[in-house]
Design a protein around this motif. Structure first.
Motif, PDB file in Angstrom:
ATOM      1  N   PRO A  45       0.819  -1.219   0.000  1.00 17.41           N
ATOM      2  CA  PRO A  45       0.000   0.000   0.000  1.00 17.41           C
ATOM      3  C   PRO A  45       0.850   1.266   0.000  1.00 17.41           C
ATOM      4  N   ASN A  46       2.135   1.107   0.329  1.00 15.44           N
ATOM      5  CA  ASN A  46       3.039   2.268   0.329  1.00 15.44           C
ATOM      6  C   ASN A  46       3.710   2.501  -1.030  1.00 15.44           C
ATOM      7  N   ALA A  47       3.315   1.725  -2.037  1.00 19.07           N
ATOM      8  CA  ALA A  47       3.821   1.997  -3.387  1.00 19.07           C
ATOM      9  C   ALA A  47       3.042   3.181  -3.957  1.00 19.07           C
ATOM     10  N   LEU A  97       0.878   9.798  -6.242  1.00 18.15           N
ATOM     11  CA  LEU A  97      -0.440   9.212  -6.429  1.00 18.15           C
ATOM     12  C   LEU A  97      -0.477   7.808  -5.831  1.00 18.15           C
ATOM     13  N   PHE A  98      -1.482   7.586  -5.025  1.00 16.60           N
ATOM     14  CA  PHE A  98      -1.766   6.252  -4.488  1.00 16.60           C
ATOM     15  C   PHE A  98      -3.065   5.770  -5.116  1.00 16.60           C
ATOM     16  N   TRP A  99      -3.079   4.524  -5.582  1.00 13.25           N
ATOM     17  CA  TRP A  99      -4.338   3.898  -6.070  1.00 13.25           C
ATOM     18  C   TRP A  99      -4.500   2.599  -5.308  1.00 13.25           C
ATOM     19  N   TRP A 100      -5.508   2.572  -4.447  1.00 11.86           N
ATOM     20  CA  TRP A 100      -5.766   1.402  -3.607  1.00 11.86           C
ATOM     21  C   TRP A 100      -7.036   0.726  -4.127  1.00 11.86           C
ATOM     22  N   GLU A 101      -6.849  -0.203  -5.046  1.00  6.89           N
ATOM     23  CA  GLU A 101      -7.967  -0.779  -5.797  1.00  6.89           C
ATOM     24  C   GLU A 101      -9.006  -1.464  -4.920  1.00  6.89           C
ATOM     25  N   PRO A 180       3.525  18.680   1.174  1.00  8.23           N
ATOM     26  CA  PRO A 180       2.354  18.930   0.339  1.00  8.23           C
ATOM     27  C   PRO A 180       1.730  20.307   0.528  1.00  8.23           C
ATOM     28  N   ASP A 181       1.225  20.838  -0.579  1.00  7.88           N
ATOM     29  CA  ASP A 181       0.335  22.003  -0.480  1.00  7.88           C
ATOM     30  C   ASP A 181      -1.043  21.650  -1.038  1.00  7.88           C
ATOM     31  N   LEU A 182      -1.210  20.413  -1.492  1.00 10.42           N
ATOM     32  CA  LEU A 182      -2.508  19.972  -2.018  1.00 10.42           C
ATOM     33  C   LEU A 182      -2.682  18.463  -1.808  1.00 10.42           C
ATOM     34  N   PHE A 183      -3.873  18.094  -1.347  1.00  9.88           N
ATOM     35  CA  PHE A 183      -4.289  16.690  -1.286  1.00  9.88           C
ATOM     36  C   PHE A 183      -5.603  16.574  -2.047  1.00  9.88           C
ATOM     37  N   GLU A 184      -5.804  15.456  -2.736  1.00  8.93           N
ATOM     38  CA  GLU A 184      -7.157  15.165  -3.238  1.00  8.93           C
ATOM     39  C   GLU A 184      -7.496  13.716  -2.936  1.00  8.93           C
ATOM     40  N   PHE A 185      -8.629  13.532  -2.298  1.00 12.40           N
ATOM     41  CA  PHE A 185      -9.115  12.198  -1.936  1.00 12.40           C
ATOM     42  C   PHE A 185     -10.261  11.840  -2.865  1.00 12.40           C
ATOM     43  N   TRP A 186     -10.145  10.677  -3.485  1.00  7.43           N
ATOM     44  CA  TRP A 186     -11.140  10.217  -4.472  1.00  7.43           C
ATOM     45  C   TRP A 186     -11.693   8.876  -4.017  1.00  7.43           C
ATOM     46  N   GLN A 187     -13.007   8.832  -3.907  1.00  6.40           N
ATOM     47  CA  GLN A 187     -13.667   7.572  -3.566  1.00  6.40           C
ATOM     48  C   GLN A 187     -14.580   7.207  -4.729  1.00  6.40           C
ATOM     49  N   GLY A 188     -14.356   6.048  -5.319  1.00  5.06           N
ATOM     50  CA  GLY A 188     -15.179   5.641  -6.455  1.00  5.06           C
ATOM     51  C   GLY A 188     -16.648   5.533  -6.068  1.00  5.06           C
ATOM     52  N   GLY A 189     -17.538   5.957  -6.981  1.00  3.78           N
ATOM     53  CA  GLY A 189     -18.977   5.926  -6.710  1.00  3.78           C
ATOM     54  C   GLY A 189     -19.754   5.284  -7.842  1.00  3.78           C
TER      55      GLY A 189
END
Ligand SMILES: Cc1cc2nc3c(=O)[nH]c(=O)nc-3n(C[C@H](O)[C@H](O)[C@H](O)COP(=O)(O)O)c2cc1C
Length: 214
Positions: A45-47, A97-101, A180-189
């Motif tokens: 998960p740390n990749a 970028l982290f993508w945790w499928e 960081p000066d920016l985070f974006e959290f994305w949750q699939g819907g």
């Protein structure tokens, strides 16, 4: 390329991301998400993908391993003379970028990168297995190699040289920290109506949160 990719289609139903549960602090939310990613059967998960760019805007992207995270930033280790190292030396802006499928989540982080203090890089370098320590010496990362045998011979020579002593950290290898000066959290819907919350840093403690269209 005959592979048909049009039928890879999946509905995202794992969770929703609301302002109420996300809160005002992106560090806290990152920690929550990272902890869940760590127990979701993801092998590493740390990749994370690390994007850098030349000063005239040509981007490049590769995976590196996150080796530390706290409010000071995101830490990773690499060769300072690699392509990414050379790009960061002249343009410190970078993105992660982290993508945790399994949990259908993506996290984007942007900011400025600087080198870790030498003592911190030394400490991490010395914590690695001997093979990894020698591997760092053996590889002129991102340079062209005539063939694999050259690399293996270099490694074998180093093994012989350090059969009874421990190598110092190479000056060309060490850590970076992205602040960081920016985070974006994305949750699939469902129906592609994903949740996206962006946090932009206002000052040392305050973040401005906005919901983005999916
Ligand atoms: C899962 C995974 C983890 C990796 N971790 C690192 C790492 O922590 N540090 C590193 O320098 N390269 C790591 N790599 C290799 C990089 O992706 C890349 O090949 C290398 O750093 C050279 O990139 P550059 O030529 O853009 O500098 C990793 C690759 C993968 C697939």
């Amino acid at each position: 390329m005959g592979t048909d990719v049009t039928n890879f289609r999946k509905e995202y139903r794992f969770d929703r991301l609301s302002e109420a549960t996300a809160g005002a602090d992106p560090w806290q939310l990152f920690e929550q998400w990272f902890r869940l990613a760590g127990t979701s059967g993801i092998h590493e998960p740390n990749a994370m993908s690390l994007a850098t760019a030349t000063p005239d805007g040509r981007p490049s992207l590769r995976v590196v391993l996150l080796k530390g995270v706290d409010r000071g930033g995101f830490t990773f280790f690499t060769n300072y003379e690699s392509r990414k190292g050379r790009e960061l030396a002249v343009n410190p802006h970078a993105a992660l970028l982290f993508w945790w499928e399994p949990i259908e989540r993506q996290v984007r982080v942007e900011g400025v990168v600087d080198k870790l203090p030498a003592a911190d890089s030394d400490e991490y370098y010395q914590s690695r297995p001997l093979g990894s320590r020698l591997g760092a010496w053996a590889s002129e990362q991102s340079r062209v190699l005539p063939d694999r045998a050259v690399l293996e011979q270099r490694f074998a020579d180093l093994q012989a040289e350090y059969s009874e002593s421990s190598p110092e950290r190479p000056a060309f290898w060490g850590g970076y920290r992205l602040v960081p000066d920016l985070f974006e959290f994305w949750q699939g819907g469902v129906n592609r109506l994903h949740d996206r919350l962006r946090y932009r840093r206002q000052d040392d403690t305050r973040w401005h949160r906005e919901r983005l269209s999916p």
